[in-house]
Motif scaffolding. Structure first.
Motif, PDB file in Angstrom:
ATOM      1  N   LEU A  32      11.289  -3.790  -4.618  1.00 40.03           N
ATOM      2  CA  LEU A  32       9.957  -3.209  -4.385  1.00 40.03           C
ATOM      3  C   LEU A  32       9.903  -2.578  -2.985  1.00 40.03           C
ATOM      4  O   LEU A  32       9.387  -1.464  -2.798  1.00 40.03           O
ATOM      5  CB  LEU A  32       8.908  -4.322  -4.518  1.00 40.03           C
ATOM      6  CG  LEU A  32       7.450  -3.956  -4.316  1.00 40.03           C
ATOM      7  CD1 LEU A  32       6.987  -2.952  -5.368  1.00 40.03           C
ATOM      8  CD2 LEU A  32       6.571  -5.206  -4.397  1.00 40.03           C
ATOM      9  N   SER A  33      10.464  -3.299  -2.021  1.00 40.91           N
ATOM     10  CA  SER A  33      10.466  -2.809  -0.643  1.00 40.91           C
ATOM     11  C   SER A  33      11.262  -1.495  -0.543  1.00 40.91           C
ATOM     12  O   SER A  33      10.857  -0.559   0.166  1.00 40.91           O
ATOM     13  CB  SER A  33      11.062  -3.902   0.236  1.00 40.91           C
ATOM     14  OG  SER A  33      11.312  -3.432   1.506  1.00 40.91           O
ATOM     15  N   GLU A  34      12.376  -1.423  -1.279  1.00 39.70           N
ATOM     16  CA  GLU A  34      13.170  -0.179  -1.257  1.00 39.70           C
ATOM     17  C   GLU A  34      12.379   0.982  -1.873  1.00 39.70           C
ATOM     18  O   GLU A  34      12.413   2.110  -1.385  1.00 39.70           O
ATOM     19  CB  GLU A  34      14.496  -0.394  -1.997  1.00 39.70           C
ATOM     20  CG  GLU A  34      15.472  -1.230  -1.158  1.00 39.70           C
ATOM     21  CD  GLU A  34      16.571  -1.909  -1.993  1.00 39.70           C
ATOM     22  OE1 GLU A  34      17.274  -2.757  -1.424  1.00 39.70           O
ATOM     23  OE2 GLU A  34      16.704  -1.588  -3.196  1.00 39.70           O
TER      24      GLU A  34
ATOM     25  N   SER B 246      -2.809   9.153  -3.128  1.00 41.27           N
ATOM     26  CA  SER B 246      -2.276  10.169  -4.054  1.00 41.27           C
ATOM     27  C   SER B 246      -0.994   9.686  -4.731  1.00 41.27           C
ATOM     28  O   SER B 246      -0.623  10.176  -5.794  1.00 41.27           O
ATOM     29  CB  SER B 246      -1.995  11.466  -3.291  1.00 41.27           C
ATOM     30  OG  SER B 246      -1.095  11.186  -2.222  1.00 41.27           O
ATOM     31  N   ALA B 247      -0.294   8.729  -4.105  1.00 40.38           N
ATOM     32  CA  ALA B 247       0.989   8.260  -4.657  1.00 40.38           C
ATOM     33  C   ALA B 247       0.809   7.119  -5.656  1.00 40.38           C
ATOM     34  O   ALA B 247       1.778   6.681  -6.283  1.00 40.38           O
ATOM     35  CB  ALA B 247       1.908   7.813  -3.516  1.00 40.38           C
ATOM     36  N   ILE B 248      -0.428   6.640  -5.802  1.00 42.92           N
ATOM     37  CA  ILE B 248      -0.661   5.456  -6.637  1.00 42.92           C
ATOM     38  C   ILE B 248      -0.178   5.632  -8.091  1.00 42.92           C
ATOM     39  O   ILE B 248       0.565   4.781  -8.603  1.00 42.92           O
ATOM     40  CB  ILE B 248      -2.155   5.039  -6.603  1.00 42.92           C
ATOM     41  CG1 ILE B 248      -2.424   4.246  -5.334  1.00 42.92           C
ATOM     42  CG2 ILE B 248      -2.577   4.239  -7.809  1.00 42.92           C
ATOM     43  CD1 ILE B 248      -2.161   2.769  -5.427  1.00 42.92           C
ATOM     44  N   PRO B 249      -0.542   6.714  -8.789  1.00 42.89           N
ATOM     45  CA  PRO B 249      -0.160   6.767 -10.210  1.00 42.89           C
ATOM     46  C   PRO B 249       1.354   6.661 -10.412  1.00 42.89           C
ATOM     47  O   PRO B 249       1.822   5.828 -11.193  1.00 42.89           O
ATOM     48  CB  PRO B 249      -0.701   8.127 -10.676  1.00 42.89           C
ATOM     49  CG  PRO B 249      -1.797   8.442  -9.720  1.00 42.89           C
ATOM     50  CD  PRO B 249      -1.386   7.861  -8.410  1.00 42.89           C
ATOM     51  N   ALA B 250       2.131   7.478  -9.680  1.00 44.28           N
ATOM     52  CA  ALA B 250       3.593   7.438  -9.866  1.00 44.28           C
ATOM     53  C   ALA B 250       4.142   6.087  -9.443  1.00 44.28           C
ATOM     54  O   ALA B 250       5.035   5.519 -10.099  1.00 44.28           O
ATOM     55  CB  ALA B 250       4.241   8.552  -9.043  1.00 44.28           C
ATOM     56  N   PHE B 251       3.592   5.537  -8.368  1.00 42.92           N
ATOM     57  CA  PHE B 251       4.122   4.266  -7.878  1.00 42.92           C
ATOM     58  C   PHE B 251       3.831   3.132  -8.861  1.00 42.92           C
ATOM     59  O   PHE B 251       4.672   2.251  -9.069  1.00 42.92           O
ATOM     60  CB  PHE B 251       3.562   3.947  -6.490  1.00 42.92           C
ATOM     61  CG  PHE B 251       4.351   2.884  -5.799  1.00 42.92           C
ATOM     62  CD1 PHE B 251       5.588   3.180  -5.243  1.00 42.92           C
ATOM     63  CD2 PHE B 251       3.903   1.578  -5.748  1.00 42.92           C
ATOM     64  CE1 PHE B 251       6.363   2.204  -4.642  1.00 42.92           C
ATOM     65  CE2 PHE B 251       4.659   0.595  -5.143  1.00 42.92           C
ATOM     66  CZ  PHE B 251       5.890   0.903  -4.587  1.00 42.92           C
ATOM     67  N   MET B 252       2.655   3.171  -9.470  1.00 42.92           N
ATOM     68  CA  MET B 252       2.327   2.108 -10.434  1.00 42.92           C
ATOM     69  C   MET B 252       3.279   2.148 -11.630  1.00 42.92           C
ATOM     70  O   MET B 252       3.690   1.115 -12.150  1.00 42.92           O
ATOM     71  CB  MET B 252       0.877   2.217 -10.894  1.00 42.92           C
ATOM     72  CG  MET B 252      -0.081   1.701  -9.838  1.00 42.92           C
ATOM     73  SD  MET B 252      -1.779   1.696 -10.368  1.00 42.92           S
ATOM     74  CE  MET B 252      -1.928   0.125 -11.173  1.00 42.92           C
TER      75      MET B 252
ATOM     76  N   SER C 115       0.841  -1.200   0.000  1.00 42.48           N
ATOM     77  CA  SER C 115       0.000   0.000   0.000  1.00 42.48           C
ATOM     78  C   SER C 115       0.871   1.244   0.000  1.00 42.48           C
ATOM     79  O   SER C 115       1.990   1.249   0.536  1.00 42.48           O
ATOM     80  CB  SER C 115      -0.931   0.024   1.215  1.00 42.48           C
ATOM     81  OG  SER C 115      -0.199   0.198   2.399  1.00 42.48           O
ATOM     82  N   VAL C 116       0.330   2.260  -0.657  1.00 41.53           N
ATOM     83  CA  VAL C 116       0.924   3.595  -0.612  1.00 41.53           C
ATOM     84  C   VAL C 116      -0.240   4.567  -0.408  1.00 41.53           C
ATOM     85  O   VAL C 116      -1.410   4.167  -0.501  1.00 41.53           O
ATOM     86  CB  VAL C 116       1.678   3.946  -1.923  1.00 41.53           C
ATOM     87  CG1 VAL C 116       2.885   3.045  -2.115  1.00 41.53           C
ATOM     88  CG2 VAL C 116       0.772   3.888  -3.145  1.00 41.53           C
ATOM     89  N   ARG C 117       0.084   5.824  -0.139  1.00 40.65           N
ATOM     90  CA  ARG C 117      -1.007   6.801  -0.072  1.00 40.65           C
ATOM     91  C   ARG C 117      -1.749   6.813  -1.401  1.00 40.65           C
ATOM     92  O   ARG C 117      -1.114   6.649  -2.460  1.00 40.65           O
ATOM     93  CB  ARG C 117      -0.443   8.192   0.179  1.00 40.65           C
ATOM     94  CG  ARG C 117      -0.104   8.413   1.610  1.00 40.65           C
ATOM     95  CD  ARG C 117       0.158   9.883   1.780  1.00 40.65           C
ATOM     96  NE  ARG C 117       0.617  10.143   3.125  1.00 40.65           N
ATOM     97  CZ  ARG C 117       0.598  11.346   3.672  1.00 40.65           C
ATOM     98  NH1 ARG C 117       0.164  12.378   2.981  1.00 40.65           N
ATOM     99  NH2 ARG C 117       1.023  11.515   4.893  1.00 40.65           N
TER     100      ARG C 117
ATOM    101  N   ARG D  76      10.952   4.623  -0.062  1.00 45.30           N
ATOM    102  CA  ARG D  76      11.089   5.986  -0.608  1.00 45.30           C
ATOM    103  C   ARG D  76       9.759   6.749  -0.574  1.00 45.30           C
ATOM    104  O   ARG D  76       9.749   7.960  -0.434  1.00 45.30           O
ATOM    105  CB  ARG D  76      11.645   5.936  -2.038  1.00 45.30           C
ATOM    106  CG  ARG D  76      13.123   5.504  -2.087  1.00 45.30           C
ATOM    107  CD  ARG D  76      13.746   5.790  -3.444  1.00 45.30           C
ATOM    108  NE  ARG D  76      13.318   4.873  -4.469  1.00 45.30           N
ATOM    109  CZ  ARG D  76      13.842   3.653  -4.679  1.00 45.30           C
ATOM    110  NH1 ARG D  76      14.835   3.233  -3.911  1.00 45.30           N
ATOM    111  NH2 ARG D  76      13.389   2.881  -5.635  1.00 45.30           N
ATOM    112  N   VAL D  77       8.631   6.041  -0.713  1.00 43.72           N
ATOM    113  CA  VAL D  77       7.343   6.757  -0.705  1.00 43.72           C
ATOM    114  C   VAL D  77       6.573   6.580   0.605  1.00 43.72           C
ATOM    115  O   VAL D  77       5.428   7.012   0.716  1.00 43.72           O
ATOM    116  CB  VAL D  77       6.435   6.329  -1.890  1.00 43.72           C
ATOM    117  CG1 VAL D  77       7.021   6.738  -3.216  1.00 43.72           C
ATOM    118  CG2 VAL D  77       6.136   4.832  -1.862  1.00 43.72           C
TER     119      VAL D  77
END
Ligand SMILES: Cc1cc2nc3c(=O)[nH]c(=O)nc-3n(C[C@H](O)[C@H](O)[C@H](O)COP(=O)(O)OP(=O)(O)OC[C@H]3O[C@@H](n4cnc5c(N)ncnc54)[C@H](O)[C@@H]3O)c2cc1C
Length: 464
Positions: A407-409, A348-354, A344-346, A413-414
Motif C-alpha cells: 500500500l505504501s509503495e 482527484s486521485a481517489i477513484p483510481a486509487f480506490m 490520503s491522496v489528492r 506512486r501517487v
C-alpha cells in the motif's frame, strides 16, 4: 522498581510539590496505552501537573536524570504516539483542563492543553461561537493531543484541520523553557512561525501546555442525509454532484462491512436492502431553496444510478442516528483490535486509487474482513482489517504489515501519505520514508535534535 528510579521519583516530588505522581499498577496500565492496544504498557510512573511550572520542573528533572517522557492527552490516539511501554514517565495534562480567557473582539479562546475537545466546543458555544474541529472521540481526547496530531475529523471539508484554528501556543521545551508562539496575532511576519512546528509533532518537540484557538460563527441550520451507493465509482460522482449544488459541512463514507459492524453494535440498520457503500452527508439547509436543491441533486443521482436509496433526517434524533452509522465504527471495531490504515491522496486521485486498493486487498487479504470508511471528501480513507477467526495476533500483524508495504509503495506512486490524520507514532514508523524524502527526514531529525538534544521527548515515536 530500582532504588535509583525510586530516588529519582522522590526528587521529582520534592522539585514539584503540586505534582500528582501515580505508580499504582492499574494507573500505569491505564495511562501507558492508547487505543492501539498493541503494546503492553510499562511506564515508570505517571505525572499529573497542575501548572506550567510543574511541567517545567518535570522536564528539567527528566533532562537531568535522563528519563524519557511521553506527553499524554486523552490517549485516544490510533498510532501508538502516547504509548509508554519502555519505562518512560507519562506526563498527563488531564488536570490542566480549564478555559483561561475569551476575547469577543479577537474571537479567541485560550485553554489549557488537557481540556477535552467537547469542553472546548461547549465553551465556544457558550460564547455564541463555534470551534469547528469535530470527531467521534470528542468526549475523551484533549485539545493538546488534537494539536500534537493536527487532528482532522468530519468537518475538515468545510473548516480544515486543527492547524487552521491554532492562533497561539504556549509550549514547554525539553529543557524546561517556556515558548509563547504567535500570541493570537492574525498577522505576524517576524520570521519562522514555530507554532506550526509543534502542530502535528506528536509530542516529540515540546509539551503543549496552553492553546489560543480561533472561533467562528456557528453554521446555519443543516440537514443530514444517508445515501446508499451501489458502486465504488459512483462515490466520487455523488460527491461532485452534492458539492457543486450544496454547501457541504461533511461528506463521509463507509462500506457494507462497516455498516454491519456498527449495526451489530446497536446502530439502526440503514435501509431494507444492503448496499455496498453508504454516504453520510451534512449540508447547509437554512431555506426552502437549500432543501429543494438537496432533493433535486438526490433525484439527479438516483436517475444516473449513482445512488439507489436515500433518507433525509427529519429530526435531531434521526440525524444523530444517521451519524452513528459512520461515527460508531471505530468503537464498534475496537474490541476486535483491527489493523488500521489511515491514508490520503489528492481528492482527484481517489477513484483510481480506490480501485488499486480494492485489487490489492482482494489479492492479499482473501477471507479477511476489510472495513473501509472515512473522510472521502478530503481524500482520506480509513481501512480497518479484522483478523480471521483463529489467527494469532502476531501472525495477523505480520501479514497486515506486508500488505501495508505494498500500500505504501502504491502511495509513493501517487504522492499520497501513509498517515492522513492519526500520526506516525509507533504504528506507521516503518513507512515514513514512503511519504517523506530522505532530505525531509534528515531535516526533521535536525529540528528534533535542536529542540531536544537529550532525546527525552517521546523517543522511538515518529522516527528513531
Ligand atoms: C472513536 C475515535 C474516533 C477518532 N476519529 C478521529 C478523526 O476523525 N480524526 C482524527 O484526526 N483523529 C481521530 N481519532 C484519533 C484521536 O482521537 C486523535 O488523534 C486525537 O487528536 C488524539 O488526542 P488525544 O488527546 O487522545 O491524544 P493522545 O492519544 O493522548 O496523544 C496523541 C499524540 O499527541 C501527543 N500529545 C498529547 N498531548 C500532548 C501535549 N499536551 N503536548 C505535546 N504532545 C502531546 C502524544 O505524545 C501522542 O504522540 C479518533 C479516535 C477514536 C478513538
Amino acid at each position: 522498581m530500582s532504588d535509583y528510579r525510586l530516588q529519582a521519583l522522590a526528587r521529582l516530588a520534592r522539585l514539584a510539590p503540586g505534582l500528582v505522581l501515580k505508580t499504582d499498577p492499574a494507573d500505569l496500565e491505564h495511562y501507558g496505552r492508547d487505543w492501539t492496544r498493541r503494546w503492553t504498557p510499562a511506564p515508570l510512573a505517571v505525572a499529573l501537573p497542575a501548572s506550567v511550572e510543574d511541567v517545567q520542573a518535570v522536564l528539567r528533572w527528566a533532562c537531568a536524570d535522563g528519563v524519557a517522557v511521553v506527553p499524554s492527552g486523552g490517549r485516544t490516539g490510533l498510532s501508538g504516539g502516547a504509548v509508554a511501554a519502555k519505562g518512560e514517565l507519562v506526563l498527563s495534562l488531564e488536570r490542566m483542563n480549564r478555559a483561561l480567557d475569551f476575547d469577543p473582539v479577537d474571537r479567541l479562546l485560550t485553554v489549557q492543553a488537557g481540556m477535552p475537545l467537547e469542553a472546548v466546543q461547549r465553551t465556544a458555544a457558550d460564547h455564541g461561537l463555534l470551534y469547528p474541529v469535530d470527531f467521534a472521540a470528542r468526549g475523551s481526547c484533549a485539545i493538546g493531543g488534537n494539536i500534537a496530531t493536527n487532528a482532522g475529523g468530519i468537518r475538515v471539508i468545510r473548516y480544515g484541520n486543527t492547524r487552521e484554528w491554532v492562533a497561539g501556543l504556549k509550549v514547554v521545551t525539553a529543557q524546561g523553557e517556556v515558548l509563547e508562539l504567535n500570541r493570537g496575532l492574525v498577522k505576524n511576519a517576524s520570521g519562522y512561525d514555530l507554532r506550526h512546528l509543534f502542530i502535528g509533532s506528536e509530542g516529540t518537540l515540546g509539551v503543549i501546555v496552553e492553546a489560543t484557538l480561533r472561533l467562528t460563527d456557528p453554521p446555519p441550520p443543516s440537514q443530514v442525509m444517508l445515501l446508499a451507493v451501489p458502486e465504488l465509482d459512483a462515490l466520487m460522482r455523488v460527491f461532485g454532484a452534492f458539492r457543486s449544488h450544496l454547501r457541504l459541512q461533511a461528506f463521509e463514507f463507509l462500506n457494507d462491512r462497516g455498516a454491519t459492524h456498527v449495526v451489530a453494535h446497536g446502530a439502526q440498520p440503514p435501509f431494507a436492502e444492503v448496499s455496498p457503500y453508504y454516504v453520510v452527508t451534512e449540508f447547509d439547509a437554512a431555506s426552502d431553496d437549500d432543501q429543494n436543491a438537496a432533493l433535486a441533486v438526490f433525484e439527479q443521482c438516483l436517475e444516473q444510478g449513482w445512488v439507489s436509496d436515500g433518507v433525509i433526517a427529519q429530526s435531531q434524533a434521526q440525524a444523530a442516528a444517521l451519524w452513528r452509522l459512520r461515527e460508531g465504527i471505530t468503537e464498534a471495531l475496537a474490541p476486535r483490535k483491527p489493523y488500521k490504515n489511515d491514508i490520503s491522496v489528492r481528492i482527484s486521485a481517489i477513484p483510481a486509487f480506490m480501485h488499486a486498493m480494492q485489487d490489492l486487498f482482494e489479492r492479499d487479504y482473501p477471507g479477511f474482513d476489510v472495513v473501509w470508511f472515512g473522510h472521502i471528501g478530503d481524500g482520506n480513507l480509513h481501512i480497518n482489517v479484522l483478523a480471521p477467526d483463529g489467527m494469532a495476533q502476531d501472525a495477523f500483524i505480520a501479514r497486515c504489515e506486508q500488505v501495508t508495504k505494498a500500500l505504501s509503495e502504491a502511495l509513493v506512486r501517487v504522492g499520497g501519505s501513509i498517515s492522513a490524520e492519526h500520526g506516525i507514532g509507533l504504528v506507521k514508523k516503518p513507512y515514513l520514508s514512503g511519504t517523506r524524502s530522505d532530505a525531509e527526514i534528515a531535516l526533521m531529525r535536525a529540528v528534533r535534535a535542536a529542540l531536544d538534544p537529550a532525546g527525552i521527548l517521546n523517543p522511538g515515536k515518529l522516527f528513531d
